[in-house]
Design an enzyme around this catalytic site. Structure first.
Site, mmCIF file in Angstrom:
data_model
loop_
_atom_site.group_PDB
_atom_site.id
_atom_site.type_symbol
_atom_site.label_atom_id
_atom_site.label_comp_id
_atom_site.label_asym_id
_atom_site.label_seq_id
_atom_site.Cartn_x
_atom_site.Cartn_y
_atom_site.Cartn_z
ATOM 1 N N SER A 1 0.838 -1.191 0.000
ATOM 2 C CA SER A 1 0.000 0.000 0.000
ATOM 3 C C SER A 1 0.878 1.248 0.000
ATOM 4 O O SER A 1 1.792 1.389 0.810
ATOM 5 C CB SER A 1 -0.902 0.006 1.235
ATOM 6 O OG SER A 1 -1.689 1.173 1.276
ATOM 7 N N GLY A 2 0.609 2.158 -0.926
ATOM 8 C CA GLY A 2 1.387 3.379 -1.022
ATOM 9 C C GLY A 2 2.541 3.302 -1.997
ATOM 10 O O GLY A 2 3.289 4.267 -2.156
ATOM 11 N N THR B 1 -1.978 2.011 -8.027
ATOM 12 C CA THR B 1 -3.145 2.627 -8.651
ATOM 13 C C THR B 1 -2.726 3.607 -9.745
ATOM 14 O O THR B 1 -3.310 3.637 -10.829
ATOM 15 C CB THR B 1 -3.996 3.351 -7.596
ATOM 16 O OG1 THR B 1 -4.444 2.387 -6.626
ATOM 17 C CG2 THR B 1 -5.208 4.010 -8.216
ATOM 18 N N ASN C 1 -0.971 5.371 2.675
ATOM 19 C CA ASN C 1 -1.328 5.874 1.349
ATOM 20 C C ASN C 1 -2.639 6.639 1.449
ATOM 21 O O ASN C 1 -3.591 6.167 2.065
ATOM 22 C CB ASN C 1 -1.477 4.685 0.391
ATOM 23 C CG ASN C 1 -1.762 5.102 -1.037
ATOM 24 O OD1 ASN C 1 -1.764 6.273 -1.365
ATOM 25 N ND2 ASN C 1 -2.000 4.138 -1.901
ATOM 26 N N SER D 1 -5.426 4.528 -1.160
ATOM 27 C CA SER D 1 -5.072 3.103 -1.205
ATOM 28 C C SER D 1 -6.226 2.264 -1.737
ATOM 29 O O SER D 1 -7.357 2.368 -1.252
ATOM 30 C CB SER D 1 -4.697 2.629 0.201
ATOM 31 O OG SER D 1 -4.444 1.242 0.206
ATOM 32 N N SER D 2 -5.955 1.442 -2.733
ATOM 33 C CA SER D 2 -6.961 0.499 -3.236
ATOM 34 C C SER D 2 -7.188 -0.575 -2.185
ATOM 35 O O SER D 2 -6.251 -1.275 -1.815
ATOM 36 C CB SER D 2 -6.496 -0.147 -4.545
ATOM 37 O OG SER D 2 -6.396 0.794 -5.566
ATOM 38 N N GLY E 1 0.254 -6.179 -2.521
ATOM 39 C CA GLY E 1 1.485 -6.944 -2.309
ATOM 40 C C GLY E 1 1.425 -7.713 -0.997
ATOM 41 O O GLY E 1 0.413 -7.687 -0.275
ATOM 42 N N GLU F 1 1.512 -8.601 2.713
ATOM 43 C CA GLU F 1 1.230 -7.790 3.890
ATOM 44 C C GLU F 1 1.731 -8.503 5.136
ATOM 45 O O GLU F 1 1.327 -9.644 5.411
ATOM 46 C CB GLU F 1 -0.266 -7.490 4.010
ATOM 47 C CG GLU F 1 -0.767 -6.561 2.920
ATOM 48 C CD GLU F 1 -2.164 -6.042 3.163
ATOM 49 O OE1 GLU F 1 -2.585 -5.118 2.439
ATOM 50 O OE2 GLU F 1 -2.859 -6.562 4.068
#
Length: 838
Positions: A221-222, A226, A268, A271-272, A493, A495
């Site tokens: 994330s970040g 996206t 992020n 973040s998606s 990715g 986690e």
């Protein structure tokens, strides 16, 4: 600059061989490639080099380059260059950058990788091209490129793996002009690393090979997944276009999906919180876009009811609350709502929720959503927020009731869902279970009623998001059976948090699958090329993660398989599931049960990316992903037809209802089946720092992410193998100009022609391998070949320029003569004399 004449002349006073060597050394000149990169050429020996020869070095440069250098570990930058002062019996003494001496012993933690100081000046666009294969030099290359706003770097000459480092600032590298440069690259220029280059290559290969393509984008994330996805789609839409404006509808889907599926997290601001696979379909002959298909995975529904401090719920809630349209749904300040105020964060710097909501409404119109449909959709969004504000109290007995202060809130929910107050009140405070033909009515205590309300809110939003994706697919659907597609996967990715639950297990399982695909295409297929070409190569070991996948999914005792069984047992529980897993996998090296002093619900899995510790609390409920039957039936019987479409009738037999794990694994299997049939490209997104600051590159953090992504192993196998490969005819055509004699391609035996070509070039090409169909070589040989080719282009291009200038001059002369002839007639008869003299 050429060496001075005085230096060459002075060499004549030296004796014999020494004088000749000195004379040769003075004949180095600096030149530049077509891309402006400096290289060095010896006019006496015709040797070429990227490294600055000693004859051209300044005194300072000579002093810096002398001696032995190594990489040493550093707590701040992970790896730092240090000069070896002396070698001791136990190790080496080095001088650090700050001038302090340090004695080190070579070990696994301190490998003391050798460093050629001049290598620090070569910031390669391809990590495979760095002089030494070690983390120190690779990370130095990435960090220095990042400091120069060069956020993209290749991994391998075939340009199928791209590293993207999030700059956390706007860069002027995504304009229409930039797109045009990548759409029409120069014939003699190597494609620069860029997300547009990946999109262009996939588009070109799809058209030429008539084969589907896949662009797999991953990262934490970040990391910028996206943004990379949006730029890929924007490039394809701009370059391919369509005959019915469908590419604009595809781009319009982004604001909607981001509003309903993205949120601010600690890592992020956008973040998606779901995975996405988008297939952009193309007409096979003309190559224009004819449609799109979207598949979504694992929306983080738990975010609807809870967020960590400093995070936000999904964007759409804040957008609707702040927009003027929110008033008609009983909304207002986000801090009024429990689902939005618990984290203490309702605004994001540089984010305008009202403006973003306006873009969402525009996207709805572009996607042909009717106004009634949009109002219904927003009504459900608002209903979710109102549900979170309903409070309960004890009814004085075994049950509960809605607090007096919350009756107006329930009325709002009733109005927005189109259901009666009594129906909703009854669904919150009680449930009915059906066992062996008998219905049992169970009252909810206040805490149970809150859980039931939260479950309804999550179910509504989750089902609404699934419906929204299907509705977008209808808007951009295609009707062409023989179309080709480029798939873009934007997926979370690995986690690894302090607290990891069922969601992290699913996410990490997904990444294990994708890593296996990456291993297969990068490592196994690499070796298969060498085997088919019949050449020598040294195998590079890599981690095979199939045992980890078997641990998680293999029947009959995979972790998720056992969890599905436990869900369907009357007395199933998280603790019983853990006991079964421990019994079945106690001897599995990738499974670790709770250690002494840890809670009994803890277990760990040795993933490809590292050891991840999970808490099994809540695994059962999350996998069940169920809504009380009476609540589901209530929504399924709602008066609005779209609500009934979102909640279709459910099978009465609970054993036939899919668990969340089963549904997800089925989706993932289908996805991998599709991806396996495509030609893959990979974009590995890296988050350079936790603070989300521009111009800050934390090497240790980036090393961790590159390790998770398998990048270092990919560089290793391509560096150890032969990353540069060209068909015989292509190789001969590209480098024939470097030969000292005129050669012709023998089409019946092109391999022999390539051997004669290499023999006719005054360089050492003993490491070049000529296979059955390809010429394969490494970075050093590639550099020399390209430099020799640049030297010939340096001679040829002026000749071409002279001819072109000559042709332009002759064309201009012909035009002047033609104009003279036209004007001569009127002048001779003097019928327009005054006009001409005026």
């Amino acid at each position: 600059p050429r060496a001075t004449t005085e230096t060459v002349t002075g060499a004549g006073r030296l004796g014999g061989a020494a004088a000749r060597r000195n004379s040769i050394n003075q004949h180095w000149v600096e030149k530049r490639t077509a891309d402006g990169m400096p290289f060095y050429y010896n006019v006496s020996t015709e040797a070429v080099s990227w490294d600055k020869p000693e004859a051209l070095m300044t005194h300072t440069e000579k002093q810096e380059d002398l001696g032995e250098w190594v990489w040493v570990s550093d707590p701040k930058v992970a790896w730092a260059p240090a000069k070896v002062v002396r070698k001791t019996s136990s190790g080496v003494e080095v001088q650090l950058g700050n001038g302090r001496p340090k004695v080190l012993t070579k070990s696994k933690a301190e490998p003391l990788w050798p460093l050629k100081k001049s290598s620090l000046n070569h910031l390669e666009e391809d990590l495979v091209m760095v002089d030494d294969l070690n983390q120190g030099l690779m990370m130095h290359c990435l960090r220095e490129r990042y400091a120069r706003d060069k956020i993209y770097t290749w991994v391998g000459a075939n340009h199928t793996v791209l590293i993207s480092v999030n700059p956390f600032k706007q860069l002027p590298i995504y304009s229409i002009e930039t797109m045009s440069e990548f759409a029409k690259p120069g014939a003699n220029r190597v494609q620069k690393p860029h997300v547009f280059a990946i999109a262009q290559d996939s588009f070109t290969h799809m058209k030429i090979q008539a084969r589907n393509q896949a662009i797999l984008i991953s990262g934490e994330s970040g990391a910028g997944k996206t943004e990379a996805t949006k730029q890929c789609l924007a490039y394809l839409a701009e370059m391919a276009g369509s005959d019915n404006n469908v590419e604009q509808k595809i781009l319009s889907a982004n604001p909607v999906l981001e509003a309903f599926g993205n949120a601010k997290t600690l890592r992020n601001n956008n973040s998606s919180r779901f995975g996405r696979w988008m297939e952009v379909h193309f007409e096979p002959t003309r190559g224009y876009i004819c449609g799109c298909k979207i598949e979504n995975y694992l929306l983080e529904k738990c975010r609807v009811t809870f967020q960590q401090a400093g995070e936000r719920n999904f964007h759409i809630f804040y957008q609707l609350c702040k927009a003027r349209q929110g008033e008609q749904y009983g909304l207002g300040d986000p801090t009024w709502f429990r689902y939005l105020n618990q984290s203490g964060c309702t605004t994001v710097r540089n984010v305008d929720d009202v403006d973003d909501f306006s873009k969402v409404l525009t996207s709805f119109r572009n996607l042909s959503f009717e106004q009634d449909t949009v109002e219904w959709l927003l009504s459900l969004v608002a209903a979710v927020l109102h549900i979170g504000n309903v409070e309960f109290e004890s009814d004085g007995d075994q049950g509960s009731r809605v607090k007096r202060a919350s009756k107006e809130t329930v009325e709002n929910v009733s109005r927005l869902l189109g259901l009666s107050y009594e129906t909703i009140d009854g669904a919150f405070t009680s449930r009915t279970i059906h066992v062996r033909g008998t219905d049992t009515h169970i009252l909810h205590k206040p805490a149970d009623a809150v859980e039931a309300a939260d479950a309804l809110a999550k179910a509504i939003f989750g089902k609404l998001f699934d419906w929204l994706v299907l509705r977008i697919n209808d808007a951009v659907q295609f009707q062409m059976d023989n179309s080709l597609f480029i798939g873009v996967l934007d997926i979370f990715g690995f986690e690894i948090f302090e607290q990891n639950s069922f969601e992290q297990l699913c996410i990490n399982f997904t990444n294990e699958k994708l890593q296996q695909h990456f291993n297969r295409s990068t490592f196994k297929e690499e070796e298969s090329v060498y085997q088919s070409e019949g050449i020598r190569f040294a195998k590079v070991p890599f981690i095979d993660n199939q045992p980890i996948l078997d641990l998680i999914e293999k029947k009959p005792f995979g972790l998720m398989v056992l969890l599905d069984e436990e869900v369907r047992l009357p007395q199933g529980s998280d603790s019983r599931w853990i006991q079964k897993c421990t019994t079945k996998h106690a001897s599995n090296p990738n499974w670790q049960e709770a250690r002494r002093g840890q809670s009994a619900d803890v277990f760990a899995i040795q993933h490809y990316a590292g050891n991840v510790q999970y808490s099994s609390l809540g695994f059962m409920e999350k996998n069940k992903d169920s809504l009380y039957r009476n609540m589901y039936d209530m929504m399924s019987a709602a008066p609005h037809p779209l609500t009934r479409e979102v909640f279709p009738p459910k099978d009465a037999n609970p054993r036939r209802v899919q668990t969340l794990g089963e549904k997800f694994r089925s989706q993932l299997r289908n996805l991998m089946t599709v991806v396996d049939r495509c030609e893959p490209y990979y974009i590995r997104c890296i988050k350079p720092n936790h603070e989300k600051k521009a111009n800050m590159f934390e090497i240790a953090m980036s090393i961790e992410q590159l390790t998770y992504a398998g990048v270092f192993e990919a560089v290793q196998i391509r560096k150890a193998g032969f990353p540069f490969r060209l068909p015989h005819g292509h190789f001969f055509a590209r480098y024939n100009c470097a030969a000292k004699e005129k050669l012709y391609l023998n089409r019946s035996n092109p391999a022999e022609s390539c051997r004669r070509l290499l023999a006719a070039v005054p360089q050492d090409f003993s490491e070049v391998q000529i296979g059955n169909t390809l010429v394969l070589y490494r970075a050093n040989e590639h550099r020399v070949l390209e430099l020799l080719r640049n030297l010939k282009l340096e001679l040829i291009l002026p000749m071409l320029q002279r001819q072109i200038r000559r042709a332009i001059g002759w064309r201009y002369l012909r035009k002047v003569r033609e104009v003279f002839r036209i004007c001569k007639g009127p002048c001779e008869v003097a019928n327009d004399y005054h006009a001409l003299t005026y």
